[in-house]
Design a protein around this motif. Structure first.
Motif, PDB file in Angstrom:
ATOM      1  N   CYS A 268       0.811  -1.186  -0.103  1.00  0.00           N
ATOM      2  CA  CYS A 268      -0.003  -0.067  -0.040  1.00  0.00           C
ATOM      3  C   CYS A 268       0.818   1.329   0.117  1.00  0.00           C
ATOM      4  O   CYS A 268       1.960   1.256   0.393  1.00  0.00           O
ATOM      5  CB  CYS A 268      -0.975   0.023   1.143  1.00  0.00           C
ATOM      6  SG  CYS A 268      -2.172  -1.246   1.410  1.00  0.00           S
ATOM      7  N   SER A 275      -0.435  -1.296   7.968  1.00  0.00           N
ATOM      8  CA  SER A 275      -1.705  -2.108   8.345  1.00  0.00           C
ATOM      9  C   SER A 275      -1.669  -3.313   7.625  1.00  0.00           C
ATOM     10  O   SER A 275      -1.288  -3.341   6.334  1.00  0.00           O
ATOM     11  CB  SER A 275      -2.993  -1.267   8.275  1.00  0.00           C
ATOM     12  OG  SER A 275      -2.877  -0.044   8.773  1.00  0.00           O
ATOM     13  N   TYR A 277      -4.580  -5.720   5.543  1.00  0.00           N
ATOM     14  CA  TYR A 277      -6.038  -5.896   5.177  1.00  0.00           C
ATOM     15  C   TYR A 277      -6.334  -7.162   4.376  1.00  0.00           C
ATOM     16  O   TYR A 277      -5.426  -7.479   3.499  1.00  0.00           O
ATOM     17  CB  TYR A 277      -6.450  -4.633   3.954  1.00  0.00           C
ATOM     18  CG  TYR A 277      -6.052  -3.356   4.494  1.00  0.00           C
ATOM     19  CD1 TYR A 277      -6.731  -2.556   5.609  1.00  0.00           C
ATOM     20  CD2 TYR A 277      -5.063  -2.329   4.339  1.00  0.00           C
ATOM     21  CE1 TYR A 277      -6.577  -1.213   5.982  1.00  0.00           C
ATOM     22  CE2 TYR A 277      -4.647  -1.240   4.351  1.00  0.00           C
ATOM     23  CZ  TYR A 277      -5.331  -0.777   5.388  1.00  0.00           C
ATOM     24  OH  TYR A 277      -4.946   0.651   5.797  1.00  0.00           O
ATOM     25  N   TRP A 278      -7.320  -7.737   4.375  1.00  0.00           N
ATOM     26  CA  TRP A 278      -7.590  -8.794   3.652  1.00  0.00           C
ATOM     27  C   TRP A 278      -9.186  -9.361   3.352  1.00  0.00           C
ATOM     28  O   TRP A 278     -10.040  -8.601   4.181  1.00  0.00           O
ATOM     29  CB  TRP A 278      -6.895 -10.096   4.407  1.00  0.00           C
ATOM     30  CG  TRP A 278      -7.369 -10.610   5.675  1.00  0.00           C
ATOM     31  CD1 TRP A 278      -8.214 -11.480   6.169  1.00  0.00           C
ATOM     32  CD2 TRP A 278      -6.820 -10.183   6.961  1.00  0.00           C
ATOM     33  NE1 TRP A 278      -8.107 -11.821   7.593  1.00  0.00           N
ATOM     34  CE2 TRP A 278      -7.457 -10.768   7.787  1.00  0.00           C
ATOM     35  CE3 TRP A 278      -5.754  -9.002   7.397  1.00  0.00           C
ATOM     36  CZ2 TRP A 278      -7.020 -10.454   9.446  1.00  0.00           C
ATOM     37  CZ3 TRP A 278      -5.547  -8.879   8.567  1.00  0.00           C
ATOM     38  CH2 TRP A 278      -6.274  -9.503   9.628  1.00  0.00           C
ATOM     39  N   VAL A 296      -8.277   1.760   0.020  1.00  0.00           N
ATOM     40  CA  VAL A 296      -8.871   1.779   1.326  1.00  0.00           C
ATOM     41  C   VAL A 296      -9.099   3.076   1.675  1.00  0.00           C
ATOM     42  O   VAL A 296      -8.231   3.938   1.809  1.00  0.00           O
ATOM     43  CB  VAL A 296      -7.897   1.075   2.442  1.00  0.00           C
ATOM     44  CG1 VAL A 296      -8.443   1.025   3.706  1.00  0.00           C
ATOM     45  CG2 VAL A 296      -7.479  -0.318   1.908  1.00  0.00           C
ATOM     46  N   ARG A 316      -8.334  -3.620  15.439  1.00  0.00           N
ATOM     47  CA  ARG A 316      -8.778  -4.723  14.503  1.00  0.00           C
ATOM     48  C   ARG A 316     -10.252  -4.823  14.535  1.00  0.00           C
ATOM     49  O   ARG A 316     -10.956  -4.598  15.466  1.00  0.00           O
ATOM     50  CB  ARG A 316      -8.129  -5.905  14.770  1.00  0.00           C
ATOM     51  CG  ARG A 316      -8.345  -6.653  16.065  1.00  0.00           C
ATOM     52  CD  ARG A 316      -7.325  -7.429  16.594  1.00  0.00           C
ATOM     53  NE  ARG A 316      -6.380  -6.506  17.193  1.00  0.00           N
ATOM     54  CZ  ARG A 316      -5.398  -7.007  18.151  1.00  0.00           C
ATOM     55  NH1 ARG A 316      -5.432  -8.268  18.567  1.00  0.00           N
ATOM     56  NH2 ARG A 316      -4.588  -5.987  18.696  1.00  0.00           N
ATOM     57  N   PHE A 407     -13.372  -0.540   1.752  1.00  0.00           N
ATOM     58  CA  PHE A 407     -12.710  -1.124   0.798  1.00  0.00           C
ATOM     59  C   PHE A 407     -13.164  -1.257  -0.678  1.00  0.00           C
ATOM     60  O   PHE A 407     -14.465  -1.465  -0.796  1.00  0.00           O
ATOM     61  CB  PHE A 407     -12.451  -2.680   0.838  1.00  0.00           C
ATOM     62  CG  PHE A 407     -11.655  -3.146   2.309  1.00  0.00           C
ATOM     63  CD1 PHE A 407     -11.091  -2.263   2.967  1.00  0.00           C
ATOM     64  CD2 PHE A 407     -11.295  -4.485   2.574  1.00  0.00           C
ATOM     65  CE1 PHE A 407     -10.129  -2.454   4.079  1.00  0.00           C
ATOM     66  CE2 PHE A 407     -10.580  -4.864   3.406  1.00  0.00           C
ATOM     67  CZ  PHE A 407      -9.993  -4.040   4.395  1.00  0.00           C
ATOM     68  N   GLY A 432     -14.187  -8.596   4.920  1.00  0.00           N
ATOM     69  CA  GLY A 432     -13.104  -7.958   5.138  1.00  0.00           C
ATOM     70  C   GLY A 432     -12.605  -7.830   6.441  1.00  0.00           C
ATOM     71  O   GLY A 432     -13.404  -7.615   7.465  1.00  0.00           O
ATOM     72  N   ASP A 433     -11.517  -7.819   6.777  1.00  0.00           N
ATOM     73  CA  ASP A 433     -10.799  -7.604   7.971  1.00  0.00           C
ATOM     74  C   ASP A 433      -9.684  -6.479   7.701  1.00  0.00           C
ATOM     75  O   ASP A 433      -9.019  -6.410   6.860  1.00  0.00           O
ATOM     76  CB  ASP A 433      -9.927  -8.805   8.314  1.00  0.00           C
ATOM     77  CG  ASP A 433     -10.626 -10.125   8.601  1.00  0.00           C
ATOM     78  OD1 ASP A 433     -11.354 -10.378   7.493  1.00  0.00           O
ATOM     79  OD2 ASP A 433     -10.554 -10.798   9.460  1.00  0.00           O
ATOM     80  N   ALA A 434      -9.371  -5.924   8.924  1.00  0.00           N
ATOM     81  CA  ALA A 434      -8.609  -4.592   8.986  1.00  0.00           C
ATOM     82  C   ALA A 434      -7.675  -4.773  10.551  1.00  0.00           C
ATOM     83  O   ALA A 434      -8.534  -5.006  11.402  1.00  0.00           O
ATOM     84  CB  ALA A 434      -9.420  -3.470   8.958  1.00  0.00           C
ATOM     85  N   LEU A 436      -4.950  -2.567  12.120  1.00  0.00           N
ATOM     86  CA  LEU A 436      -4.384  -1.233  11.658  1.00  0.00           C
ATOM     87  C   LEU A 436      -3.228  -1.104  12.569  1.00  0.00           C
ATOM     88  O   LEU A 436      -2.974  -1.451  13.614  1.00  0.00           O
ATOM     89  CB  LEU A 436      -5.427  -0.283  12.236  1.00  0.00           C
ATOM     90  CG  LEU A 436      -6.837  -0.506  11.302  1.00  0.00           C
ATOM     91  CD1 LEU A 436      -7.739   0.579  11.725  1.00  0.00           C
ATOM     92  CD2 LEU A 436      -6.347   0.136   9.669  1.00  0.00           C
TER      93      LEU A 436
END
Length: 463
Positions: A268, A275, A277-278, A296, A316, A407, A432-434, A436
């Motif tokens: 990124c 972070s 992200y997935w 993002v 998170r 996202f 989605g997961d974040a 940070l």
């Protein structure tokens, strides 16, 4: 006093893998190990409602339970044969009289594992721990446990429950801690220091021609794929379905805040965003299709964004529902769409996926919660510490305004009549997961200049 009798829920607040958390908690001279089960982490229920608790550790409790209400918990580890002490963390205002909480194994009418009688404690948030010794010869290992409410005075609310605990060989009441329940507390000292630095930051005035939209972004590309999920299955490599990771190149099952901040590089921009992200991996005819671009966005959906603060380190959360498996025909929410010349030209044979024109791109936008409880970096279901604003303001149990993350994913495919699949299942299961991990100064300046000031910024954080 609330008195809502709800229907049976097919799925509980947390996934089965999150229902039970073992913790090495010293509760007596025996240094016994306890297993704590959060009351709200049921797999099914009848008559249950939730509320925010003021008990130690925060979070939610199961509230205003009456005769006949019940909750089911799967995979509760009752340990080996031998003495077992069961703790019940309860509160009661006494308006519904005295009742009994029964724990039964196997079914609603199965053998009684343990039970306690609940008398008034002084209020619905006046918490106390009651203990009982499990029946001799109790089942061992992982069991399905039902909590059943009994009240001879009739269908009147008589108890709130925060958690249950199961301690082998202990004779004193175990005490729940944030680390043993799935709630992860923010480090107050570090957070207060981060906030102080943020508030002391000068604001760079936006130019007169600035677009008055609260926004900055991280522009990302695909990094790597693993069957890992460091939020849902920390420390368990291969325990998840396949995930497509963007951002920090080091992300795997062992990821922590410290490993992210160690700076292994990122896919990124800007570089200070370390972070992770997935999302679940998208497949076309069994072949993974990775996004060609992911933006993002950090913005605000509040009427007044001036109170927005940055994310604390290690924050998170999850958006979407990996277990949601239902049809998503045209016009449904939470669906893929086509953007660009020609747009959508049709639907897959099952109606769940769009077919895009040759010049168009398959897209998905996923929006995360934007109000925070101000106390926890994470929660047992990775959602209960945050909430969406639906009226343009944050308040109540979620008073802290955080940036609204979304996202926006672009996939290099038009699709076919055969459609796609996700590693999590149907299109409706997209999530989605974040996790940070920004440089504090870089994030703070962007929140102040772009979100608080309500000025659209680019990836570099400038106007």
């Amino acid at each position: 006093m609330p008195n809502v009798r709800g229907p049976v829920a097919a799925a509980g607040v947390a996934a089965a893998a999150l229902l039970v958390v073992a913790a090495a908690m010293v509760t007596s001279a025996d240094a016994a190990t306890a297993v704590t089960v959060q009351a709200e982490a049921y797999a099914a229920q009848s008559g249950v409602q939730l509320e925010t608790t003021v008990d130690a550790g925060g979070g939610q409790d199961v509230a205003y339970l009456a005769d006949g209400d019940w909750m089911r918990y799967d995979g509760v580890d009752l340990g080996p044969a031998g003495a077992l002490t069961v703790g019940f963390r309860v509160a009661s205002a006494g308006t519904g009289g005295t009742g009994t909480v029964e724990l039964r194994t196997g079914s609603l009418t199965g053998p009684v594992l343990a039970q306690v009688t609940v008398a008034p404690t002084g209020g619905w948030q006046a918490w106390t721990t009651l203990t009982a010794t499990a029946a001799a010869g109790h089942p061992i290992g992982a069991q399905t446990v039902y909590a059943v409410m009994r009240n001879s005075t009739g269908p009147r609310d008589f108890v709130n429950i925060n958690w249950f605990s199961f301690t082998q060989g202990a004779t004193s009441s175990p005490t729940a801690t944030a680390s043993s329940t799935g709630w992860v507390n923010v480090d107050a000292a570090k957070w207060n220091a981060q906030l102080a630095d943020f508030r002391a930051m000068p604001m760079d005035p936006a130019p007169a021609n600035a677009v008055r939209v609260s926004e900055f972004n991280a522009s990302c590309t695909y990094s790597h794929s693993f069957k890992d999920d460091p939020i849902v299955f920390p420390g368990l490599p291969g325990a998840s379905h396949m995930h497509t990771f963007m951002g920090n190149h080091s992300t795997n099952a062992a990821t922590t805040t410290d490993t992210l901040l160690a700076n292994a590089g990122t896919s990124c921009a800007p570089a200070p965003d370390l972070s992770a992200y997935w999302v679940p991996t998208l497949y076309e005819h069994g072949v993974a299709v990775e996004p060609k671009a992911v933006v993002v966005y950090y913005g605000s959906r509040l009427s007044d964004p001036t109170g927005t603060v940055p994310f604390p380190q290690g924050f998170r959360m999850i958006a979407g529902n990996a277990k949601l498996q239902q049809a998503t025909p045209a016009g449904s929410v939470n669906q893929f769409y086509c953007a660009g010349p020609g747009g959508e030209t049709g639907r897959s044979a099952d109606g769940n996926w769009p077919l895009c024109a040759p010049g168009a791109t398959l897209m998905f936008q996923l929006v995360f919660p934007d109000c925070w409880d101000g106390t926890h970096l994470d929660s047992p279901d990775h959602k209960s510490h945050v909430a969406y604003t639906y009226n343009g303001a944050c308040g109540g149990a979620y008073p802290v305004a955080i940036p609204s993350i979304s996202f926006l994913l672009a996939y290099p495919t038009s699709g076919t009549a055969d459609g796609f699949t996700l590693s999590s299942g149907m299109a409706s299961s997209f999530h989605g997961d974040a996790f940070l991990a920004w440089d504090n100064a870089a994030q703070g300046h962007r929140v102040k200049n772009c979100i608080v000031q309500k000025a659209k910024c680019n990836t570099a954080g400038t106007f």
